[in-house]
Design a protein around this motif. Structure first.
Motif, short mmCIF file in Angstrom:
data_model
loop_
_atom_site.label_atom_id
_atom_site.label_comp_id
_atom_site.label_asym_id
_atom_site.label_seq_id
_atom_site.Cartn_x
_atom_site.Cartn_y
_atom_site.Cartn_z
N SER A 100 0.80 -1.23 0.00
CA SER A 100 0.00 0.00 0.00
C SER A 100 0.83 1.27 0.00
CB SER A 100 -0.93 0.01 1.22
OG SER A 100 -0.18 -0.06 2.42
N THR A 101 2.12 1.19 0.32
CA THR A 101 2.91 2.42 0.47
C THR A 101 3.57 2.88 -0.81
OG1 THR A 101 4.87 1.15 1.15
CG2 THR A 101 3.38 1.92 2.90
N VAL A 102 3.62 2.05 -1.83
CA VAL A 102 4.26 2.45 -3.09
C VAL A 102 3.17 2.76 -4.11
CG1 VAL A 102 4.46 0.02 -3.78
CG2 VAL A 102 5.84 1.75 -4.92
N PRO A 103 3.23 3.93 -4.76
CA PRO A 103 2.23 4.26 -5.78
C PRO A 103 2.31 3.29 -6.95
CG PRO A 103 3.42 6.23 -5.08
CD PRO A 103 4.15 5.05 -4.51
N ALA A 104 1.18 3.08 -7.59
CA ALA A 104 1.12 2.10 -8.68
C ALA A 104 2.08 2.45 -9.81
CB ALA A 104 -0.32 2.01 -9.20
N GLU A 105 2.15 3.74 -10.17
CA GLU A 105 3.03 4.13 -11.27
C GLU A 105 4.49 3.81 -10.95
OE1 GLU A 105 4.18 8.05 -14.02
OE2 GLU A 105 2.63 8.20 -12.46
N ALA A 106 4.91 4.07 -9.73
CA ALA A 106 6.29 3.78 -9.34
C ALA A 106 6.54 2.27 -9.32
CB ALA A 106 6.59 4.38 -7.98
N PHE A 107 5.56 1.50 -8.83
CA PHE A 107 5.73 0.06 -8.77
C PHE A 107 5.83 -0.54 -10.18
CE2 PHE A 107 4.11 -4.33 -8.26
CZ PHE A 107 5.02 -4.78 -7.32
N LEU A 108 5.04 -0.02 -11.10
CA LEU A 108 5.11 -0.51 -12.48
C LEU A 108 6.46 -0.17 -13.10
CD1 LEU A 108 1.50 0.31 -13.68
CD2 LEU A 108 2.54 -1.97 -13.54
N ALA A 109 7.04 0.98 -12.74
CA ALA A 109 8.37 1.32 -13.24
C ALA A 109 9.42 0.35 -12.71
CB ALA A 109 8.72 2.76 -12.84
N VAL A 110 9.29 -0.03 -11.43
CA VAL A 110 10.20 -1.02 -10.86
C VAL A 110 10.07 -2.34 -11.61
CG1 VAL A 110 10.65 -2.45 -8.82
CG2 VAL A 110 10.28 0.02 -8.57
N LEU A 111 8.85 -2.79 -11.88
CA LEU A 111 8.66 -4.03 -12.62
C LEU A 111 9.23 -3.92 -14.03
CD1 LEU A 111 5.13 -5.42 -11.66
CD2 LEU A 111 7.35 -5.75 -10.55
N GLU A 112 9.04 -2.78 -14.66
CA GLU A 112 9.59 -2.58 -16.01
C GLU A 112 11.11 -2.80 -15.99
OE1 GLU A 112 9.88 0.82 -19.54
OE2 GLU A 112 9.02 1.32 -17.58
N PHE A 113 11.77 -2.25 -14.98
CA PHE A 113 13.21 -2.43 -14.88
C PHE A 113 13.57 -3.89 -14.63
CE2 PHE A 113 17.04 -2.73 -12.26
CZ PHE A 113 17.96 -2.13 -13.13
N LEU A 114 12.83 -4.57 -13.75
CA LEU A 114 13.12 -5.97 -13.45
C LEU A 114 12.90 -6.87 -14.66
CD1 LEU A 114 11.59 -6.33 -9.87
CD2 LEU A 114 13.99 -6.03 -10.49
N TYR A 115 11.90 -6.56 -15.47
CA TYR A 115 11.60 -7.40 -16.63
C TYR A 115 12.54 -7.11 -17.81
CZ TYR A 115 7.22 -9.49 -14.97
OH TYR A 115 6.28 -10.24 -14.29
N THR A 116 12.93 -5.86 -18.00
CA THR A 116 13.65 -5.49 -19.23
C THR A 116 15.01 -4.88 -19.00
OG1 THR A 116 12.75 -3.23 -19.34
CG2 THR A 116 11.39 -4.99 -20.27
N ASN A 117 15.36 -4.61 -17.74
CA ASN A 117 16.62 -3.93 -17.39
C ASN A 117 16.69 -2.53 -17.97
OD1 ASN A 117 18.86 -4.45 -15.68
ND2 ASN A 117 20.23 -4.38 -17.45
N SER A 118 15.55 -1.95 -18.22
CA SER A 118 15.46 -0.56 -18.67
C SER A 118 14.17 0.01 -18.08
CB SER A 118 15.44 -0.45 -20.20
OG SER A 118 14.31 -1.13 -20.73
N VAL A 119 14.08 1.32 -18.04
CA VAL A 119 12.90 1.94 -17.45
C VAL A 119 12.72 3.34 -18.02
CG1 VAL A 119 14.19 2.84 -15.47
CG2 VAL A 119 11.72 2.51 -15.28
N ARG A 120 11.48 3.72 -18.26
CA ARG A 120 11.17 5.08 -18.70
C ARG A 120 10.81 5.90 -17.46
NH1 ARG A 120 10.05 7.24 -23.53
NH2 ARG A 120 9.89 5.16 -24.46
N LEU A 121 11.63 6.89 -17.15
CA LEU A 121 11.43 7.71 -15.97
C LEU A 121 10.74 9.02 -16.33
CD1 LEU A 121 14.90 7.17 -14.26
CD2 LEU A 121 12.73 6.10 -13.64
N HIS A 122 9.98 9.54 -15.38
CA HIS A 122 9.27 10.81 -15.57
C HIS A 122 9.57 11.72 -14.38
CE1 HIS A 122 6.87 9.11 -18.88
NE2 HIS A 122 6.82 8.02 -18.13
#
Length: 249
Positions: free
Chosen positions: A75-97
């Motif tokens: 509950s403490t991590v916003p969904a957008e941030a959590f999805l960015a973490v998963l993006e990095f874990l899955y692809t080793n890259s991430v689109r940051l805003h």
């Protein structure tokens, strides 16, 4: 004796694209997270998270039984941030805003993702501006990020008047504010600095009173059970009420 084989590599892009297609995809997923205050469902794959991140390895543990296990609530991590973490874990890259990078940085630190943390820090430094700098300073103080703290303080020193008028300044914790007030390079006169500190203290004191009332009401049953009753990061602890008594000049 047989000679060692030669390690050859296929194209990275199709591999990354294939893994990206699994991101938050319920097909073949075996774990569901309920993320953030909005309680958004996010689907993932236990084996991939566990092999990429020790935090998830400990959190998820061995799979027991068959079928989809109960959702994991974060509950403490916003969904957008959590999805960015998963993006990095899955692809080793991430689109940051710019608007969410500090939340991604916080998650990276809490999950022990050093590479993602460094990528976020580099991005924060590139996009640092008046509206972001105090929030970045708060994160730096909270997690002991010395280099980021130095960059934030240098930026505030160069843009003191603008930074002291932001909402981020009013939401600083007492330790973060004190790190700022210790600087002798702020480009603002003492009277303005005192007024800014008094505004910070008033906002913190008012919010603390409101939160205390909510907690009291919750205990009495006057508000819905389960409602949040937490002090935000910038509210004023009792030991710092002395800021309310700062003199005007």
């Amino acid at each position: 004796m047989e000679t060692p084989g030669l390690l050859v590599h296929g194209e990275a892009a199709p591999f990354s694209t294939a893994l990206r297609s699994l991101l938050n995809n319920p097909q073949y997923s075996d774990v569901c997270f309920v993320v953030g205050q909005e309680r958004q469902e996010v689907f993932a794959h236990r084996c991939l998270l566990a092999c990429r991140c020790n935090f998830f390895q400990r959190l998820l543990g061995p799979k027991l039984g068959s079928g989809m296990p109960s959702p994991v609530v974060l509950s403490t991590v916003p969904a957008e941030a959590f999805l960015a973490v998963l993006e990095f874990l899955y692809t080793n890259s991430v689109r940051l805003h710019r608007h969410s990078v500090l939340e991604v940085l916080t998650a990276a630190i809490e999950y022990g993702l050093e590479e993602l943390r460094e990528l976020c820090l580099e991005f924060v430094v590139k996009v640092l501006d008046v509206e972001l700098v105090c929030e970045a300073l708060q994160v730096a103080v909270t997690f002991g990020l010395g280099r980021l703290q130095e960059r934030c303080l240098a930026f505030i020193e160069a843009h003191s008047q603008e930074a002291l008028r932001t909402r981020g300044f009013l939401e600083l914790s007492a330790p973060a504010l004190l790190s700022l007030l210790r600087s002798d390079k702020l480009r603002v006169d003492e009277a303005e600095l005192v007024l800014a500190a008094r505004s910070w203290a008033r906002v913190g004191a008012v919010e603390q009173i409101v939160e205390a009332w909510k907690c009291h009401a919750l205990r009495r049953g006057d508000v819905a059970r389960g409602a949040p009753c937490r002090r935000r990061r910038g509210t004023l602890p009792r030991e710092h009420h002395c800021f309310l008594d700062l003199p005007f000049k």
